[in-house]
Design an enzyme around this catalytic site. Structure first.
Site, short mmCIF file in Angstrom:
data_model
loop_
_atom_site.label_atom_id
_atom_site.label_comp_id
_atom_site.label_asym_id
_atom_site.label_seq_id
_atom_site.Cartn_x
_atom_site.Cartn_y
_atom_site.Cartn_z
N HIS A 1 -3.27 7.40 1.64
CA HIS A 1 -3.49 5.91 1.25
C HIS A 1 -4.83 5.80 1.89
O HIS A 1 -5.19 5.87 3.16
CB HIS A 1 -2.52 5.05 1.69
CG HIS A 1 -2.97 3.68 1.62
ND1 HIS A 1 -3.76 3.24 0.72
CD2 HIS A 1 -2.87 2.42 2.55
CE1 HIS A 1 -4.04 1.90 0.63
NE2 HIS A 1 -3.69 1.41 1.95
N ASN B 1 -10.19 -0.04 0.00
CA ASN B 1 -8.67 0.14 -0.27
C ASN B 1 -8.01 -0.41 -1.44
O ASN B 1 -8.38 -1.68 -1.65
CB ASN B 1 -8.35 -0.56 1.08
CG ASN B 1 -6.73 -0.49 1.21
OD1 ASN B 1 -5.87 -0.15 0.14
ND2 ASN B 1 -6.06 -0.85 2.23
N CYS C 1 0.77 -1.24 -0.07
CA CYS C 1 0.12 -0.33 -0.15
C CYS C 1 0.76 1.14 -0.06
O CYS C 1 0.27 2.16 -0.32
CB CYS C 1 -1.09 -0.12 1.22
SG CYS C 1 -2.10 -1.40 1.34
N1 ACO Z 1 -18.55 -8.03 9.63
C1 ACO Z 1 -18.95 -8.23 10.63
N2 ACO Z 1 -18.16 -8.47 11.82
C2 ACO Z 1 -17.04 -8.47 11.73
C3 ACO Z 1 -16.16 -8.24 10.31
C4 ACO Z 1 -17.17 -7.89 9.29
N3 ACO Z 1 -16.55 -7.77 8.08
N4 ACO Z 1 -14.83 -8.43 10.66
C5 ACO Z 1 -14.65 -8.83 11.83
N5 ACO Z 1 -15.88 -8.72 12.41
C6 ACO Z 1 -16.07 -9.12 13.80
C7 ACO Z 1 -14.95 -9.74 14.51
O1 ACO Z 1 -15.09 -11.03 14.64
C8 ACO Z 1 -14.94 -9.26 16.15
O2 ACO Z 1 -16.03 -10.12 16.64
P1 ACO Z 1 -15.92 -10.66 18.11
O3 ACO Z 1 -15.98 -9.36 19.07
O4 ACO Z 1 -17.29 -11.45 18.23
O5 ACO Z 1 -14.93 -11.25 18.23
C9 ACO Z 1 -15.53 -7.91 15.90
O6 ACO Z 1 -16.14 -7.84 14.66
C10 ACO Z 1 -14.63 -6.91 15.94
O7 ACO Z 1 -13.21 -7.25 15.56
P2 ACO Z 1 -12.01 -6.54 15.58
O8 ACO Z 1 -11.25 -7.07 14.51
O9 ACO Z 1 -11.68 -5.89 16.91
O10 ACO Z 1 -12.56 -5.04 14.70
P3 ACO Z 1 -11.62 -3.73 14.36
O11 ACO Z 1 -12.70 -2.57 15.30
O12 ACO Z 1 -10.45 -4.00 14.92
O13 ACO Z 1 -11.89 -3.49 12.94
C11 ACO Z 1 -10.49 -3.49 11.23
C12 ACO Z 1 -11.46 -4.52 12.21
C13 ACO Z 1 -11.62 -2.57 10.39
C14 ACO Z 1 -9.78 -4.19 10.24
C15 ACO Z 1 -9.47 -2.60 12.04
O14 ACO Z 1 -8.64 -3.56 12.88
C16 ACO Z 1 -8.37 -1.84 11.22
O15 ACO Z 1 -8.96 -0.86 10.52
N6 ACO Z 1 -7.43 -2.14 11.13
C17 ACO Z 1 -6.33 -1.64 10.01
C18 ACO Z 1 -6.03 -2.45 9.04
C19 ACO Z 1 -6.39 -1.92 7.78
O16 ACO Z 1 -7.15 -1.05 7.47
N7 ACO Z 1 -6.11 -2.65 6.67
C20 ACO Z 1 -6.10 -2.32 5.70
C21 ACO Z 1 -4.99 -3.03 4.61
S1 ACO Z 1 -3.44 -2.39 5.20
C22 ACO Z 1 -3.10 -0.97 4.69
O17 ACO Z 1 -3.78 -0.65 3.69
C23 ACO Z 1 -2.51 -0.15 5.48
#
Ligand code: ACO
Length: 325
Positions: free
Chosen positions: A252, A282, A119
């Site tokens: 990004h 993304n 990315c």
């Molecule tokens: N739909 C519904 N529920 C979901 C989904 C989904 N698509 N994905 C995860 N969940 C659930 C999980 O299973 C978890 O359930 P639980 O509490 O019963 O265990 C709950 O939602 C919370 O999950 P978390 O992983 O804690 O969610 P979080 O608030 O961290 O959000 C996310 C996840 C959006 C990926 C976040 O961690 C994030 O923004 N990370 C940054 C990574 C990123 O943006 N990556 C992009 C690529 S990398 C880059 O471009 C830099």
């Protein structure tokens, strides 16, 4: 006389198929996997993404973006003596996407290679092209970010497949006596490779390891918010500027929470942050040139504006660049 690089034109291209969150949720539901429009919007800011069809590769998308950037610059492909493509989803193991795009454009002769910094790839590629131009090794460069991340998504993993989309963006950089790219900084930390990777490889005709994207979302989030603020301040310092000098931030487009959190820490108002993540998702290395082109064509970014680019991606890799558009 000092020699610098400036952006002469921008272009972008999105494959026509738009997949909204509800349609994606319905697709996942067929495999018993639950997600919802509300969850995706709340955690990421994404409403929809574009997916390429099975016959379309990142070279197809990159070629269209490149043609539009050349048109905007008023140049022909034969004016270009360097093509760099930032991609993690190239059409072939080799030759590079850049070589294939050059072949499509019919402009043989210049240097062609890909940059793989996931990315952060576009910021890396732009910085490399700037260095080629400053050193006199190139006069006019085409820098492309092109991705088909849909091809490496595991649609049984709801924690990753809702985040990404396909697309391409490009800029034409040209040599100038006035500085365009004012400063840039690139970094990496290979000890963090496992938190965001697609580990599969092709060996002797067999794919070994997973060919799908894997991510520890929370670990990436924590790293991202730390390194992005730091690298943004680093390039502003290098250029003798402060956040108050930034007219537009083009981050990004990973996730609206990461983008706005970084802007808030820098003291840059949300209204000054170019946001396309809602419509594009993304698109990895394509996201910055796509967002830049949308903002240029939409009349937001104008000549003379100070534009801050920043990105973090698998590797980990991260970087930022400050330019006068
Ligand atoms: N739909 C519904 N529920 C979901 C989904 C989904 N698509 N994905 C995860 N969940 C659930 C999980 O299973 C978890 O359930 P639980 O509490 O019963 O265990 C709950 O939602 C919370 O999950 P978390 O992983 O804690 O969610 P979080 O608030 O961290 O959000 C996310 C996840 C959006 C990926 C976040 O961690 C994030 O923004 N990370 C940054 C990574 C990123 O943006 N990556 C992009 C690529 S990398 C880059 O471009 C830099």
């Amino acid at each position: 006389m000092s020699r610098y690089s400036r952006i002469l034109g921008t272009g972008s291209y999105l494959p026509p198929t738009v997949v909204g969150n509800d349609a994606l949720a319905a697709r996942l539901a067929r495999d018993g996997i639950e997600t919802s429009d509300a969850w995706i919007i709340e955690r990421t800011g994404i409403h929809q993404r574009h997916f390429a069809d099975a016959g379309t590769g990142s070279v197809d998308l990159g070629e269209q973006a490149a043609r539009r950037a050349l048109d905007a610059a008023g140049l022909a492909a034969s004016d270009i003596d360097l093509i760099i493509c930032a991609t993690s989803t190239p059409d072939m193991i080799f030759p590079s996407n850049a070589a294939l795009i050059q072949g499509r454009l019919g402009a043989a002769g210049g240097a062609v290679f890909d940059v793989q910094a996931v990315c952060a790839g576009f910021v890396y590629a732009l910085t490399v092209a700037d260095q080629f131009i400053r050193s006199g090794l190139a006069q006019r460069a085409l820098v492309v970010g092109a991705e088909v991340f849909s091809t490496i998504l595991d649609f049984k993993d709801r924690t990753t497949c809702v985040l990404f989309g396909d697309g391409a963006g490009a800029v034409v950089l040209g040599a100038d006596t006035r500085p365009g790219l004012l400063a840039s900084a690139l970094h990496g930390d290979g000890s963090q490779a496992a938190i965001l990777c697609t580990p599969g490889r092709v060996r002797s005709g067999v794919v070994s390891g997973s060919p799908y994207l894997h991510m520890d979302g929370q670990a990436v989030f924590k790293q991202a918010v730390q390194v992005l603020e730091r690298v943004a301040r680093e390039v502003l310092d290098k250029a003798g500027c402060t956040p108050a000098d930034v007219d537009w931030m083009v981050p990004h487009q990973a996730n609206i929470r990461i983008m706005l959190h970084t802007a808030r820490k820098l003291g840059i108002a949300a209204e000054r942050v170019v946001q396309t993540v809602a419509e594009h998702g993304n698109t990895s290395a394509a996201s910055i040139p796509l967002a830049l082109d949308v903002a240029v064509r939409g009349g937001q970014i104008r000549r003379g504006d100070h534009v801050l680019l920043e990105a973090v991606g698998g590797g980990l890799t991260w970087g930022a660049a400050l330019l006068e558009y």
